[in-house]
Scaffold this active site. Sequence first.
Site, short mmCIF file in Angstrom:
data_model
loop_
_atom_site.label_atom_id
_atom_site.label_comp_id
_atom_site.label_asym_id
_atom_site.label_seq_id
_atom_site.Cartn_x
_atom_site.Cartn_y
_atom_site.Cartn_z
N LYS A 107 0.82 -1.22 0.00
CA LYS A 107 0.00 0.00 0.00
C LYS A 107 0.85 1.27 0.00
CE LYS A 107 -4.24 -1.98 1.91
NZ LYS A 107 -3.83 -3.38 2.21
C1 LIG Z 1 -4.51 -4.52 1.66
C2 LIG Z 1 -3.77 -5.83 1.66
C3 LIG Z 1 -4.12 -6.91 0.82
C4 LIG Z 1 -5.35 -6.86 -0.08
O1 LIG Z 1 -5.18 -6.01 -1.18
P1 LIG Z 1 -6.44 -5.53 -2.03
O2 LIG Z 1 -5.93 -4.51 -2.97
O3 LIG Z 1 -7.42 -4.97 -1.04
O4 LIG Z 1 -6.99 -6.74 -2.71
C5 LIG Z 1 -3.34 -8.06 0.82
N1 LIG Z 1 -2.27 -8.16 1.64
C6 LIG Z 1 -1.90 -7.16 2.47
C7 LIG Z 1 -0.71 -7.36 3.34
C8 LIG Z 1 -2.63 -5.96 2.51
O5 LIG Z 1 -2.26 -4.98 3.36
#
Ligand SMILES: *Cc1c(COP(=O)(O)O)cnc(C)c1O
Length: 434
Positions: A107
């Site tokens: 993210k």
């Molecule tokens: C947010 C997150 C996901 C999921 O990603 P999406 O884009 O919501 O499908 C998977 N793994 C981790 C570690 C995350 O923080």
Amino acid sequence: MRYYSTNHQAPMATLEEAVVNGLAPDRGLYMPETIHRLPDEFFEGIEHLRFQDIACVVADAFFGEDVEQDALHEIVWDTLQFDCPVVEVTPTIYSLELFHGPTLAFKDVGARFMARLLQYFLTCRGNDERINVLVATSGDTGSAVANGFLGVEGIHVYVLYPKGKVSPIQECQFTTLGQNITALEIDGVFDDCQRLVKSAFMDSELNRHMRLTSANSINVARFLPQAFYYFNAYARMKELGKADRLVVCVPSGNFGNITAALFGHRMGLPISRFIAANNSNDVFYQYLQTGEYHPQPTRQTLANAMDVGDPSNFARVIDLYGGSHERIASLIGGAAYTDYSIRAALRECYESHHYLCDPHGACGYQALKDLLLPGETGVFCETAHPAKFKEKVDATVGTDTAIPERLAAFMRGTKQSVALGKDFGDLKAYLLKQ
Ligand SMILES: *Cc1c(COP(=O)(O)O)cnc(C)c1O
């Protein structure tokens, strides 16, 4: 570029409007009107390009009509101050490590890009009005957004988190920053934090007092830049001579990350197929089998960042393929794993290949093991560093996972937060004083 809403009941928006609004007024998700196909020559020579140069080409295709090129490339370079390498786990399975950013999860890429793009729009407007980002978090989003916006001029971030409900490792990543980041510790649960944020956006007195925006993961400025690392993964695999029948597997919750990969595919990225790996929140997996989509209540699992019972970006996937289940199911495969299977995958990957996954990445690894066909090579996203889930991982695998220095540094910091009750009146009174 103009952006339309997946619900088709809202006016078209400019990039700036789509970024500042987040969600369209009809509660649909914004989609770019055109997805540009990149020229064949780009893919022919892509293995000779660096990550950041590849990302600039992709960014031009998305944002080049709306952001001046030098500024856009500066935003890309400033966002990508860390690598997203592919690492061999087995001769046919590679890990795309997306945890080398400041908060050790993928993210970071979207949050850093969005912060810099918002700042660009503020500067272009030339006034010194401050933008205030409100974000509710159950842990991971708050840290990525707070760190993404840290030190960005003209923007202040308020992170609302539930008191006592966030792990200490997560909490320190947004309560120790200072500068333009304020952590608000709410005496309630995550749903209270979310309700407070929604009430704030709807309160006209507050909106007259300060300019408010959200940094939700459905924001186009957060989800589109995630395509950068899929192009780079292809380039690096091509460099290794392993890009011929490439399968990309994405551990998915809200489906933003995999949607960015699907946008890349639409732009010509030569990936043969995709796999969405889920935990026991398996609505998408069920949709692939049956053609019917039934949102479910969220189930708590070991891979908790994927605990989503009604993935918001499903609307984008449907829109991208004109609602055709056949097209979707022929390009995207699915898998869903119980906590028991996730633990088994964590252990097996470590014991057989000396590669330590986090619980989310473990779903991706296992899905490739289960679904990869002869002749294919798979790349799964390792979406977070295993140290972010140290207790769970160590208890499962018997390791003592070292905490990377940048995570340890957060843990040494001094926690600063403002304690507030869960009534909207408390939050409003606090914000009106700022
Ligand atoms: C947010 C997150 C996901 C999921 O990603 P999406 O884009 O919501 O499908 C998977 N793994 C981790 C570690 C995350 O923080």
